[in-house]
Design a protein around this motif. Structure first.
Motif, PDB file in Angstrom:
ATOM      1  N   ARG A  64      38.908  23.920  16.355  1.00 39.67           N
ATOM      2  CA  ARG A  64      38.117  25.183  16.517  1.00 39.67           C
ATOM      3  C   ARG A  64      38.547  25.952  17.945  1.00 39.67           C
ATOM      4  NH1 ARG A  64      31.695  26.078  18.240  1.00 39.67           N
ATOM      5  NH2 ARG A  64      31.908  28.411  18.940  1.00 39.67           N
ATOM      6  N   LEU A  65      38.908  25.167  18.809  1.00 41.28           N
ATOM      7  CA  LEU A  65      39.670  25.633  20.022  1.00 41.28           C
ATOM      8  C   LEU A  65      40.856  26.603  19.878  1.00 41.28           C
ATOM      9  CD1 LEU A  65      40.216  25.736  23.156  1.00 41.28           C
ATOM     10  CD2 LEU A  65      40.911  23.570  23.331  1.00 41.28           C
ATOM     11  N   LEU A  66      41.821  26.039  18.919  1.00 44.24           N
ATOM     12  CA  LEU A  66      42.744  26.911  18.680  1.00 44.24           C
ATOM     13  C   LEU A  66      42.439  28.214  17.736  1.00 44.24           C
ATOM     14  CD1 LEU A  66      45.864  27.197  18.209  1.00 44.24           C
ATOM     15  CD2 LEU A  66      45.706  25.887  16.005  1.00 44.24           C
ATOM     16  N   GLY A  67      41.402  28.085  17.034  1.00 44.37           N
ATOM     17  CA  GLY A  67      41.017  29.160  16.449  1.00 44.37           C
ATOM     18  C   GLY A  67      40.521  30.067  16.922  1.00 44.37           C
ATOM     19  N   ASP A  68      39.358  29.982  18.056  1.00 48.05           N
ATOM     20  CA  ASP A  68      38.934  30.551  19.105  1.00 48.05           C
ATOM     21  C   ASP A  68      39.778  31.224  19.878  1.00 48.05           C
ATOM     22  OD1 ASP A  68      36.616  29.995  18.029  1.00 48.05           O
ATOM     23  OD2 ASP A  68      35.426  29.487  19.816  1.00 48.05           O
ATOM     24  N   PHE A  69      40.950  30.524  20.307  1.00 47.34           N
ATOM     25  CA  PHE A  69      41.976  31.147  21.206  1.00 47.34           C
ATOM     26  C   PHE A  69      42.881  32.114  20.336  1.00 47.34           C
ATOM     27  CE2 PHE A  69      46.493  30.581  22.445  1.00 47.34           C
ATOM     28  CZ  PHE A  69      46.411  31.228  23.862  1.00 47.34           C
ATOM     29  N   LYS A 124      43.947  28.907  27.223  1.00 50.67           N
ATOM     30  CA  LYS A 124      43.862  27.761  26.830  1.00 50.67           C
ATOM     31  C   LYS A 124      44.398  26.602  27.533  1.00 50.67           C
ATOM     32  CE  LYS A 124      44.643  25.215  22.221  1.00 50.67           C
ATOM     33  NZ  LYS A 124      45.635  24.212  22.689  1.00 50.67           N
ATOM     34  N   PHE A 125      43.627  25.461  27.561  1.00 43.76           N
ATOM     35  CA  PHE A 125      44.225  24.277  28.164  1.00 43.76           C
ATOM     36  C   PHE A 125      43.429  23.079  27.583  1.00 43.76           C
ATOM     37  CE2 PHE A 125      45.019  21.132  31.240  1.00 43.76           C
ATOM     38  CZ  PHE A 125      46.268  21.365  31.630  1.00 43.76           C
ATOM     39  N   PRO A 126      44.453  21.973  27.124  1.00 48.21           N
ATOM     40  CA  PRO A 126      46.007  22.127  27.534  1.00 48.21           C
ATOM     41  C   PRO A 126      46.500  22.783  26.190  1.00 48.21           C
ATOM     42  CG  PRO A 126      45.583  20.043  26.424  1.00 48.21           C
ATOM     43  CD  PRO A 126      44.003  20.746  26.871  1.00 48.21           C
ATOM     44  N   ASP A 127      47.883  23.301  26.408  1.00 47.89           N
ATOM     45  CA  ASP A 127      48.627  23.986  25.100  1.00 47.89           C
ATOM     46  C   ASP A 127      50.145  23.627  25.473  1.00 47.89           C
ATOM     47  OD1 ASP A 127      49.152  25.276  23.189  1.00 47.89           O
ATOM     48  OD2 ASP A 127      48.249  27.053  23.891  1.00 47.89           O
ATOM     49  N   HIS A 128      51.039  23.820  24.503  1.00 51.46           N
ATOM     50  CA  HIS A 128      52.142  23.601  24.576  1.00 51.46           C
ATOM     51  C   HIS A 128      53.010  24.230  23.456  1.00 51.46           C
ATOM     52  CE1 HIS A 128      55.961  21.299  24.009  1.00 51.46           C
ATOM     53  NE2 HIS A 128      55.514  20.558  25.000  1.00 51.46           N
ATOM     54  N   PRO A 129      54.047  24.808  23.695  1.00 50.65           N
ATOM     55  CA  PRO A 129      54.927  25.794  22.598  1.00 50.65           C
ATOM     56  C   PRO A 129      54.959  24.957  21.328  1.00 50.65           C
ATOM     57  CG  PRO A 129      55.625  26.126  24.684  1.00 50.65           C
ATOM     58  CD  PRO A 129      54.852  24.693  24.815  1.00 50.65           C
ATOM     59  N   GLN A 130      55.139  23.418  21.459  1.00 47.52           N
ATOM     60  CA  GLN A 130      55.576  22.975  20.072  1.00 47.52           C
ATOM     61  C   GLN A 130      54.096  22.898  19.236  1.00 47.52           C
ATOM     62  OE1 GLN A 130      57.024  19.195  20.722  1.00 47.52           O
ATOM     63  NE2 GLN A 130      57.945  19.188  18.892  1.00 47.52           N
ATOM     64  N   ASN A 173      50.958  23.213  16.662  1.00 50.56           N
ATOM     65  CA  ASN A 173      50.514  24.198  15.807  1.00 50.56           C
ATOM     66  C   ASN A 173      51.182  25.494  15.632  1.00 50.56           C
ATOM     67  OD1 ASN A 173      47.653  23.230  17.594  1.00 50.56           O
ATOM     68  ND2 ASN A 173      47.919  22.599  15.539  1.00 50.56           N
ATOM     69  N   ALA A 174      52.731  25.326  15.892  1.00 46.65           N
ATOM     70  CA  ALA A 174      53.700  26.448  15.772  1.00 46.65           C
ATOM     71  C   ALA A 174      53.485  27.475  14.539  1.00 46.65           C
ATOM     72  CB  ALA A 174      55.152  25.905  15.770  1.00 46.65           C
ATOM     73  N   HIS A 215      51.659  35.563  17.188  1.00 42.32           N
ATOM     74  CA  HIS A 215      50.943  35.548  18.120  1.00 42.32           C
ATOM     75  C   HIS A 215      51.838  35.806  19.410  1.00 42.32           C
ATOM     76  CE1 HIS A 215      46.883  35.496  16.062  1.00 42.32           C
ATOM     77  NE2 HIS A 215      47.525  34.649  15.317  1.00 42.32           N
ATOM     78  N   ASP A 216      51.686  36.582  20.108  1.00 42.82           N
ATOM     79  CA  ASP A 216      52.483  36.567  21.517  1.00 42.82           C
ATOM     80  C   ASP A 216      51.968  35.875  22.627  1.00 42.82           C
ATOM     81  OD1 ASP A 216      54.372  37.239  23.435  1.00 42.82           O
ATOM     82  OD2 ASP A 216      53.946  39.271  23.614  1.00 42.82           O
ATOM     83  N   ILE A 217      52.227  34.555  22.934  1.00 41.04           N
ATOM     84  CA  ILE A 217      51.461  33.634  23.564  1.00 41.04           C
ATOM     85  C   ILE A 217      52.378  33.517  24.855  1.00 41.04           C
ATOM     86  CG2 ILE A 217      50.468  31.424  23.921  1.00 41.04           C
ATOM     87  CD1 ILE A 217      50.206  31.453  20.738  1.00 41.04           C
TER      88      ILE A 217
END
Length: 241
Positions: free
Chosen positions: A70-75, A83-89, A91-92, A98-100
Motif C-alpha cells: 500500500r505504501l508504494l501505491g499511496d506514494f 517515501k522511506f525507504p526506497d531504491h531505484p531498483q 518495483n521498477a 513516474h518522475d521520481i
C-alpha cells in the motif's frame, strides 16, 4: 541566470514547504534498528535521521506507517509526499512513467543469506527452500528461483521466518543480518542461532529518500547529509549502523 533562478526558487519554495505538513510514507513492518512502529509511533534510525533534517529546515513531517504494497501505491498516487525507504531498483515496472527523485544514500544495508551455524560455508547448492519477508526480493537468487531450483517462502513477520529457519522448515533466510540480530535479542534466542554467510551472494547497498512532487526537498536533504555528516554518523552509531 540559471543559477540565480534556481536560488530564487529555493528561497521562495522551501519556506513555503516548511509551512505545510509533509506526509512521509514509511513501512509499518518492524525493521529495527532501521525502524518500527510502536503504539502508532514511528521510531528508529530513520525517524531520528528525518526528524533531525526536519528540525533544521523547519519542515513538519507527519509519518504515515503503511503496509509495503500500500505504501508504494499511496506514494505513486500522491497520497504521501515522501517515501522511506526506497531504491531505484525496487518495483521498477510499477514506477515506470513516474518522475521520481531519489536522495543521496541515506542508510547502508546488507541483505544476504543466514543459516544455522552448522551449515555455514556449505554453499548455495544445499538451499532448496529459502525464506524471506513479504515485499523482499532476493535479487542474487532470482535466476535460481525462476528456474525452479530454489522455492521461495515468504512471511509477514521476521520472527516467524527465524523460527522456520531454526526448526529446519526452511534451509536459509534472506534478510538483513543487523535486523536479524536485533530480532534474535527480542526473541531471547542465542545470538548465533542464525549466522550470516558472507561467502554466498549478497547485496551491499543503501536506502534512499524519494519524492515525486518535491524535488527541492530532496535537494535540501542531500545538502543536510553532506553538511551535517558528523551528526548523521552519530545517529548511525546510536542505532548500531
Amino acid at each position: 541566470m540559471t543559477k540565480c533562478f534556481a536560488l530564487l526558487l529555493c528561497l521562495f519554495v522551501l519556506p513555503a514547504l516548511a509551512q505545510e505538513e509533509i506526509h512521509v510514507g514509511v513501512e509499518l513492518q518492524p525493521y529495527q534498528p532501521y525502524s518500527d512502529v510502536e503504539n502508532g509511533e514511528y521510531r528508529g534510525y530513520a525517524r531520528d535521521l528525518l526528524d533531525a533534517f526536519a528540525a533544521e529546515h523547519g519542515y513538519r513531517f507527519v509519518y504515515m506507517p503503511l503496509p509495503v504494497r500500500r505504501l508504494l501505491g499511496d506514494f505513486l498516487s500522491g497520497r504521501v509526499d515522501l517515501k522511506f525507504p526506497d531504491h531505484p531498483q525496487w518495483n521498477a515496472d510499477q514506477k515506470a512513467g513516474h518522475d521520481i527523485n531519489y536522495s543521496a544514500p541515506a542508510a547502508p544495508y546488507v541483505d544476504g543469506i543466514l543459516v544455522k551455524p552448522q551449515h555455514l560455508g556449505q554453499g548455495q547448492q544445499r538451499i532448496e527452500l529459502l525464506g524471506t519477508q513479504n515485499g523482499f526480493t532476493p535479487w542474487p537468487y532470482l535466476p535460481d528461483i525462476r528456474a525452479g531450483k530454489i522455492r521461495l517462502i515468504q512471511a509477514n513477520q521476521i520472527d516467524s521466518l527465524l523460527r522456520m529457519a531454526s526448526s529446519d522448515r526452511v534451509d536459509a533466510v534472506y534478510l538483513n543480518p543487523r535486523v536479524v540480530a536485533h530480532q534474535l535479542r527480542q526473541m531471547r534466542m542465542a545470538a548465533d542461532s542464525l549466522v550470516f554467510d558472507p561467502e554466498l551472494p549478497h547485496v551491499e547497498d543503501h536506502y534512499y529518500l524519494s519524492s515525486i512532487h518535491h524535488p527541492q526537498l530532496i535537494e535540501a536533504f542531500n545538502r543536510f547529509l553532506e553538511e551535517r555528516a558528523e551528526l548523521v554518523r552519530e545517529i548511525r552509531r546510536r542505532h548500531g549502523l
